[in-house]
Design a protein around this motif. Structure first.
Motif, PDB file in Angstrom:
ATOM      1  N   ILE A  61       0.851  -1.193   0.000  1.00 62.50           N
ATOM      2  CA  ILE A  61       0.000   0.000   0.000  1.00 62.50           C
ATOM      3  C   ILE A  61       0.888   1.244   0.000  1.00 62.50           C
ATOM      4  CG2 ILE A  61      -1.812   1.242   1.254  1.00 62.50           C
ATOM      5  CD1 ILE A  61      -2.517  -1.458   2.602  1.00 62.50           C
ATOM      6  N   LYS A  62       0.561   2.148  -0.869  1.00 59.00           N
ATOM      7  CA  LYS A  62       1.366   3.379  -0.977  1.00 59.00           C
ATOM      8  C   LYS A  62       1.412   4.100   0.368  1.00 59.00           C
ATOM      9  CE  LYS A  62       1.876   7.613  -3.504  1.00 59.00           C
ATOM     10  NZ  LYS A  62       2.996   7.659  -4.380  1.00 59.00           N
ATOM     11  N   PHE A  63       2.579   4.598   0.736  1.00 58.23           N
ATOM     12  CA  PHE A  63       2.713   5.310   2.007  1.00 58.23           C
ATOM     13  C   PHE A  63       1.602   6.341   2.153  1.00 58.23           C
ATOM     14  CE2 PHE A  63       7.561   4.747   1.270  1.00 58.23           C
ATOM     15  CZ  PHE A  63       7.495   3.442   1.733  1.00 58.23           C
ATOM     16  N   ASN A  64       1.090   6.464   3.365  1.00 61.89           N
ATOM     17  CA  ASN A  64       0.055   7.460   3.705  1.00 61.89           C
ATOM     18  C   ASN A  64      -1.275   7.282   2.980  1.00 61.89           C
ATOM     19  OD1 ASN A  64       1.973   8.744   5.367  1.00 61.89           O
ATOM     20  ND2 ASN A  64       2.815   9.756   3.528  1.00 61.89           N
ATOM     21  N   THR A  65      -1.530   6.084   2.492  1.00 55.98           N
ATOM     22  CA  THR A  65      -2.871   5.806   1.959  1.00 55.98           C
ATOM     23  C   THR A  65      -3.391   4.529   2.632  1.00 55.98           C
ATOM     24  OG1 THR A  65      -2.128   4.441   0.112  1.00 55.98           O
ATOM     25  CG2 THR A  65      -2.287   6.819  -0.302  1.00 55.98           C
ATOM     26  N   ASP A  66      -4.660   4.212   2.409  1.00 57.82           N
ATOM     27  CA  ASP A  66      -5.288   3.118   3.162  1.00 57.82           C
ATOM     28  C   ASP A  66      -5.398   1.808   2.403  1.00 57.82           C
ATOM     29  OD1 ASP A  66      -5.692   4.687   5.379  1.00 57.82           O
ATOM     30  OD2 ASP A  66      -7.536   5.524   4.515  1.00 57.82           O
ATOM     31  N   LYS A  67      -5.565   1.906   1.104  1.00 58.37           N
ATOM     32  CA  LYS A  67      -5.670   0.653   0.366  1.00 58.37           C
ATOM     33  C   LYS A  67      -5.045   0.741  -1.021  1.00 58.37           C
ATOM     34  CE  LYS A  67     -10.711   1.336   0.011  1.00 58.37           C
ATOM     35  NZ  LYS A  67     -11.018   2.150   1.184  1.00 58.37           N
ATOM     36  N   ALA A  68      -4.590  -0.417  -1.448  1.00 52.01           N
ATOM     37  CA  ALA A  68      -4.000  -0.512  -2.778  1.00 52.01           C
ATOM     38  C   ALA A  68      -4.925  -1.346  -3.657  1.00 52.01           C
ATOM     39  CB  ALA A  68      -2.637  -1.182  -2.689  1.00 52.01           C
ATOM     40  N   PHE A  69      -5.024  -0.938  -4.916  1.00 49.73           N
ATOM     41  CA  PHE A  69      -5.856  -1.688  -5.856  1.00 49.73           C
ATOM     42  C   PHE A  69      -5.014  -2.038  -7.082  1.00 49.73           C
ATOM     43  CE2 PHE A  69      -8.577  -1.584  -9.655  1.00 49.73           C
ATOM     44  CZ  PHE A  69      -9.455  -2.625  -9.344  1.00 49.73           C
ATOM     45  N   LEU A  70      -5.092  -3.292  -7.487  1.00 51.04           N
ATOM     46  CA  LEU A  70      -4.351  -3.744  -8.667  1.00 51.04           C
ATOM     47  C   LEU A  70      -5.324  -4.500  -9.577  1.00 51.04           C
ATOM     48  CD1 LEU A  70      -2.507  -4.339  -5.911  1.00 51.04           C
ATOM     49  CD2 LEU A  70      -0.927  -5.274  -7.560  1.00 51.04           C
ATOM     50  N   MET A  71      -5.262  -4.195 -10.841  1.00 43.51           N
ATOM     51  CA  MET A  71      -6.112  -4.925 -11.778  1.00 43.51           C
ATOM     52  C   MET A  71      -5.284  -5.309 -13.003  1.00 43.51           C
ATOM     53  SD  MET A  71      -8.615  -5.296 -14.296  1.00 43.51           S
ATOM     54  CE  MET A  71      -9.190  -3.785 -15.024  1.00 43.51           C
ATOM     55  N   GLY A  72      -5.361  -6.570 -13.375  1.00 49.78           N
ATOM     56  CA  GLY A  72      -4.650  -7.024 -14.561  1.00 49.78           C
ATOM     57  C   GLY A  72      -5.614  -7.743 -15.491  1.00 49.78           C
ATOM     58  N   ARG A  73      -5.491  -7.429 -16.766  1.00 54.68           N
ATOM     59  CA  ARG A  73      -6.322  -8.149 -17.748  1.00 54.68           C
ATOM     60  C   ARG A  73      -5.448  -9.165 -18.457  1.00 54.68           C
ATOM     61  NH1 ARG A  73     -10.661  -5.183 -21.224  1.00 54.68           N
ATOM     62  NH2 ARG A  73     -11.685  -5.573 -19.226  1.00 54.68           N
ATOM     63  N   GLU A  86      -8.497  -8.818  -9.967  1.00 51.75           N
ATOM     64  CA  GLU A  86      -8.420  -7.629  -9.110  1.00 51.75           C
ATOM     65  C   GLU A  86      -7.939  -8.019  -7.730  1.00 51.75           C
ATOM     66  OE1 GLU A  86     -12.082  -5.216  -9.049  1.00 51.75           O
ATOM     67  OE2 GLU A  86     -12.676  -6.339 -10.838  1.00 51.75           O
ATOM     68  N   LEU A  87      -7.047  -7.222  -7.207  1.00 52.61           N
ATOM     69  CA  LEU A  87      -6.589  -7.409  -5.823  1.00 52.61           C
ATOM     70  C   LEU A  87      -6.815  -6.101  -5.086  1.00 52.61           C
ATOM     71  CD1 LEU A  87      -3.078  -9.027  -6.539  1.00 52.61           C
ATOM     72  CD2 LEU A  87      -5.170 -10.233  -5.938  1.00 52.61           C
ATOM     73  N   LEU A  88      -7.487  -6.197  -3.960  1.00 55.13           N
ATOM     74  CA  LEU A  88      -7.692  -5.015  -3.129  1.00 55.13           C
ATOM     75  C   LEU A  88      -7.074  -5.297  -1.763  1.00 55.13           C
ATOM     76  CD1 LEU A  88      -9.091  -2.201  -2.989  1.00 55.13           C
ATOM     77  CD2 LEU A  88     -11.009  -3.374  -1.905  1.00 55.13           C
ATOM     78  N   ILE A  89      -6.069  -4.517  -1.427  1.00 56.56           N
ATOM     79  CA  ILE A  89      -5.334  -4.773  -0.182  1.00 56.56           C
ATOM     80  C   ILE A  89      -5.565  -3.614   0.774  1.00 56.56           C
ATOM     81  CG2 ILE A  89      -3.026  -5.082   0.793  1.00 56.56           C
ATOM     82  CD1 ILE A  89      -2.370  -6.127  -2.172  1.00 56.56           C
ATOM     83  N   SER A  90      -6.073  -3.933   1.969  1.00 60.33           N
ATOM     84  CA  SER A  90      -6.389  -2.878   2.924  1.00 60.33           C
ATOM     85  C   SER A  90      -5.438  -2.922   4.109  1.00 60.33           C
ATOM     86  CB  SER A  90      -7.826  -3.028   3.433  1.00 60.33           C
ATOM     87  OG  SER A  90      -8.707  -3.123   2.345  1.00 60.33           O
TER      88      SER A  90
END
Ligand SMILES: Nc1ncnc2c1ncn2[C@@H]1O[C@H](COP(=O)(O)OP(=O)(O)O)[C@@H](O)[C@H]1O
Ligand SMILES: [Mg+2]
Length: 372
Positions: A61-73, A86-90
């Motif tokens: 997760i990017k510094f100073n943010t709450d969640k990271a989102f990744l999507m690959g086709r 899709e990956l959502l990491i909190s």
């Protein structure tokens, strides 16, 4: 198979990135610390649901943010389908995984959907390193062609820790020990059996590849080294019997050492070049080339099982190879989608002006990209 496009939000040092990739060759150029490996890491995560660099999802997760989102086709040619992964990491350690909008309840359901083989500088040391690194190699590669293996190795490791903890008590419940042993024997026997099968296939393919890489000067043999005898290893029931016997025999030693001496967690690979142990006697060049042959054999093996090639990630290894090995490697990967990272700009020479897409990465942004 190949990844067509990627979207990243608040992931590592990327704010918001969308990128389309080349079907075959993608070259990521940038100085150190700009985000090349981060991008490679994201592609890897679509296959394994996690990073190859850390087990702590939070670090993505990017510094100073709450969640990271990744999507690959991902386009799979064999199935002729598209998978939007899709990956959502909190921050609170929760992780959501979706394929084509459908949530998966566990990572195990993602493993094997797409295949990725990564080469990093550590992989060039596969032959030189200790047994632990080679076991990790076997486990990772086998897991992605055999999801059952992934579950078994995870359970085996858990029970092994429990058994070792039990052995630390002066007086322990021997019934509980028997329960653990029975579980270890069931899981471990499957692990022994599958490893043997896998290593034999890898050995056969890497022998051929290695011939090609060394103008037939070197004969490469990969052998499985485990406590189970060669005769027993061919039959899961024989493995069970032998394993049970060995585990029993070592009980006194295990109690004294408060540790488990026998099992697949002690396995290793033996790598011989022209009959001589490459780990001990091989030159650095021989150790690297044989490591490459072994990794390349994994790519061919996946192709023979899955009917298509995996996505191949070459992170920072080009600078460690001489020009001859660079071009041998790229020529081996003709019909494969490959990502190459490099801090150097002399890529055009390396790739003989093959059709490709070049991306210049700086501070979590793709400055420009162009096709050749
Ligand atoms: N969670 C994060 N949030 C923001 N930046 C991060 C995070 N994790 C790593 N970074 C930054 O990413 C950079 C490293 O990126 P990396 O892809 O490993 O570089 P390289 O281009 O050398 O492969 C470093 O500058 C590091 O500070
Ligand atoms: Mg890097």
């Amino acid at each position: 198979m190949h990844i067509q496009a990627l979207r990243l939000l608040n992931y590592r040092n990327y704010n918001d990135l969308y990128v389309d990739f080349h079907k075959n060759l993608n070259i990521l150029i940038g100085k150190n610390g700009q985000g090349k490996t981060n991008l490679i890491e994201a592609i890897y995560a679509f296959a394994f649901g996690k990073s190859f660099r850390t087990n702590k999802d939070k670090e993505l997760i990017k510094f100073n943010t709450d969640k990271a989102f990744l999507m690959g086709r991902i386009k799979r040619e064999y199935y002729d389908d598209l998978l939007d992964i899709e990956l959502l990491i909190s921050k609170n350690n929760s992780k959501g995984i979706k394929i084509n909008k459908l949530s998966l309840d566990k990572i195990a359901n993602l493993i094997g959907k797409i295949n990725v083989v990564i080469f990093s500088p550590e992989d060039l040391r596969l032959v030189k390193e200790g047994p632990k690194e080679r076991r990790t190699f076997i486990d990772k590669e086998l897991s992605q062609i055999d999801p059952k293996y992934y579950n078994y190795i995870a359970s085996y490791n858990k029970i092994l820790v429990q058994r070792n903890n039990l052995l630390k008590f002066k007086e322990f419940d021997s019934n509980l020990l028997n329960v653990y042993d029975e579980q270890l024997i069931n899981l471990g026997s499957y692990i022994f059996f599958r490893r043997d099968e896998f290593i034999k296939r890898i050995a056969k393919i890497s022998k051929e590849i290695h011939k090609g890489l060394t103008d037939s000067k070197e004969n490469l043999d990969i052998l499985y080294s485990s406590v189970i005898s060669k005769k027993a290893i061919l039959d899961i029931n024989l493995i069970k019997e032998e394993y049970k016997k060995l585990l029993k025999e070592s009980l006194d030693v295990d109690i004294r050492r408060q540790n488990t001496k026998i099992g697949p967690h002690k396995d290793d690979l033996k790598v011989l070049i022209n009959g001589i142990d490459a780990r001990v006697y091989g030159s650095q060049g021989q150790q690297r080339t044989s490591s490459i042959s072994i990794k390349l054999s994994q790519i061919e093996l996946i192709n023979s099982i899955k009917n298509e090639y995996p996505i191949v990630l070459l992170d920072d290894i080009f600078s460690e190879l001489d020009e001859k090995r660079q071009s041998l490697l790229i020529n081996q990967l003709k019909d494969v989608q490959v990502f190459v990272t490099s801090a150097e700009r002399n890529h055009e020479k390396i790739f003989n002006k093959k059709s490709c897409k070049v991306f210049y990465i700086e501070d979590g942004k793709i400055l420009n990209s162009h096709s050749i």
